[in-house]
Design an enzyme around this catalytic site. Structure first.
Site, mmCIF file in Angstrom:
data_model
loop_
_atom_site.group_PDB
_atom_site.id
_atom_site.type_symbol
_atom_site.label_atom_id
_atom_site.label_comp_id
_atom_site.label_asym_id
_atom_site.label_seq_id
_atom_site.Cartn_x
_atom_site.Cartn_y
_atom_site.Cartn_z
ATOM 1 N N ASP A 234 -7.170 -6.393 2.548
ATOM 2 C CA ASP A 234 -6.526 -5.095 2.808
ATOM 3 C C ASP A 234 -6.936 -4.613 4.186
ATOM 4 O OD1 ASP A 234 -5.539 -2.530 2.829
ATOM 5 O OD2 ASP A 234 -6.734 -1.795 1.158
ATOM 6 N N ASP B 288 -4.359 3.844 -2.929
ATOM 7 C CA ASP B 288 -5.599 4.148 -2.224
ATOM 8 C C ASP B 288 -6.092 5.538 -2.623
ATOM 9 O OD1 ASP B 288 -6.191 1.869 -0.514
ATOM 10 O OD2 ASP B 288 -4.299 2.334 0.463
ATOM 11 N N SER C 56 0.832 -1.201 0.000
ATOM 12 C CA SER C 56 0.000 0.000 0.000
ATOM 13 C C SER C 56 0.866 1.250 0.000
ATOM 14 C CB SER C 56 -0.914 0.010 1.229
ATOM 15 O OG SER C 56 -1.606 1.234 1.296
ATOM 16 N N HIS D 71 -7.521 1.361 -5.792
ATOM 17 C CA HIS D 71 -8.685 1.100 -4.937
ATOM 18 C C HIS D 71 -9.404 2.420 -4.708
ATOM 19 C CE1 HIS D 71 -10.133 -0.025 -0.600
ATOM 20 N NE2 HIS D 71 -11.135 0.041 -1.448
ATOM 21 N N MET E 59 -9.027 8.220 -2.071
ATOM 22 C CA MET E 59 -10.105 8.569 -1.142
ATOM 23 C C MET E 59 -10.592 9.987 -1.428
ATOM 24 S SD MET E 59 -8.415 7.148 2.405
ATOM 25 C CE MET E 59 -7.370 5.701 2.428
ATOM 26 N N MET F 119 -12.005 4.482 -3.103
ATOM 27 C CA MET F 119 -12.944 4.655 -1.990
ATOM 28 C C MET F 119 -13.628 5.998 -2.204
ATOM 29 S SD MET F 119 -10.450 3.166 0.998
ATOM 30 C CE MET F 119 -8.940 3.374 0.042
ATOM 31 N N MET G 166 -12.284 -5.969 2.403
ATOM 32 C CA MET G 166 -11.679 -5.068 3.391
ATOM 33 C C MET G 166 -11.711 -5.739 4.762
ATOM 34 S SD MET G 166 -10.536 -2.388 1.897
ATOM 35 C CE MET G 166 -10.145 -1.483 3.415
#
Length: 220
Positions: A174, A36, A9, A68, A38, A70, A140
């Site tokens: 994750d 990631d 990550s 990913h 977000m 989010m 998750m």
């Protein structure tokens, strides 16, 4: 048989040196790099977006970027991330419950692999109708939004269900993945392992990555 895939990550990397940090992970045996994304709305944090992905990909064109998202309304970002060079576009089913099938097709047409993520409290049954149409399910094992949380062991039951039904599916976990619990994750059926601090802060990241791979290979 599924392939062990380790995806460090990048949220745990030094963002001031993101490109070199990514290469450091690859040099130490990483298969993918987990990005990631977000938006401060779907989760209570803001990280990076398509411009950062594009800049990174320009410097490391051979890196597989496991993105990913989010975010709310993930369908709005498919074209931007495809243009940026994302290789895997993983969206949350909770953010796309009314248009999941259409979103899968849109991502495929944009030339990216498709992943669906589920939060700890989301039943695995939500993703089952789509599991044979996508490349990966991300289970998750912490609440999305922040690093440094402890693994929620009950989430691994979802991995077991998915592995029993789909022996060849990539199943990613994750959140809170450590050397001390990697066997639990692998035995449950996970083969794509996301881990941040444990890899990045280790004096021997290659040893951590190889330990994760050996565990996945042993159980899968």
């Amino acid at each position: 048989m599924v392939t062990p895939i380790i995806s460090p990550s990048m949220l745990s990397s030094n963002f001031a040196d993101l490109s070199n940090e990514g290469q450091r992970m690859i040099d130490n045996g990483a298969d993918w790099l987990h990005m990631d994304v977000m938006d401060g709305h779907f989760v209570p944090n803001i990280t990076i977006g398509a411009p950062v992905i594009k800049s990174f990909k320009a410097t490391r064109p051979h890196a597989f970027l496991d993105c990913h998202l989010m975010v709310s309304e993930p369908e709005k970002w498919v074209d931007d991330f495809a243009d940026a060079g994302a290789d895997m576009f993983t969206f949350h089913i909770e953010a796309s419950i009314d248009n999941t099938g259409l979103l899968i097709e849109k991502i495929k047409k944009a030339g990216m692999k498709v992943g669906i993520a589920i939060k700890p409290k989301t039943p695995v049954e939500w993703v089952l109708p789509y599991a044979d149409k996508i490349d990966m399910v991300l289970v998750m094992t912490v609440e999305p939004g922040f690093g440094g949380q402890s693994l929620i062991e009950s989430c691994l039951l979802k991995c077991k269900t998915l592995r029993e039904k789909y022996p060849n599916l990539n199943i990613e976990v994750d959140g809170g993945i450590l050397v001390s619990n990697i066997d639990q994750c692998a035995e449950a059926g996970a083969n794509v392992i996301v881990s941040g601090t444990v890899i990045f802060k280790s004096p021997e990241p290659a040893k951590v990555i190889s330990t994760f791979k050996e565990s996945v290979a042993k159980f899968n």
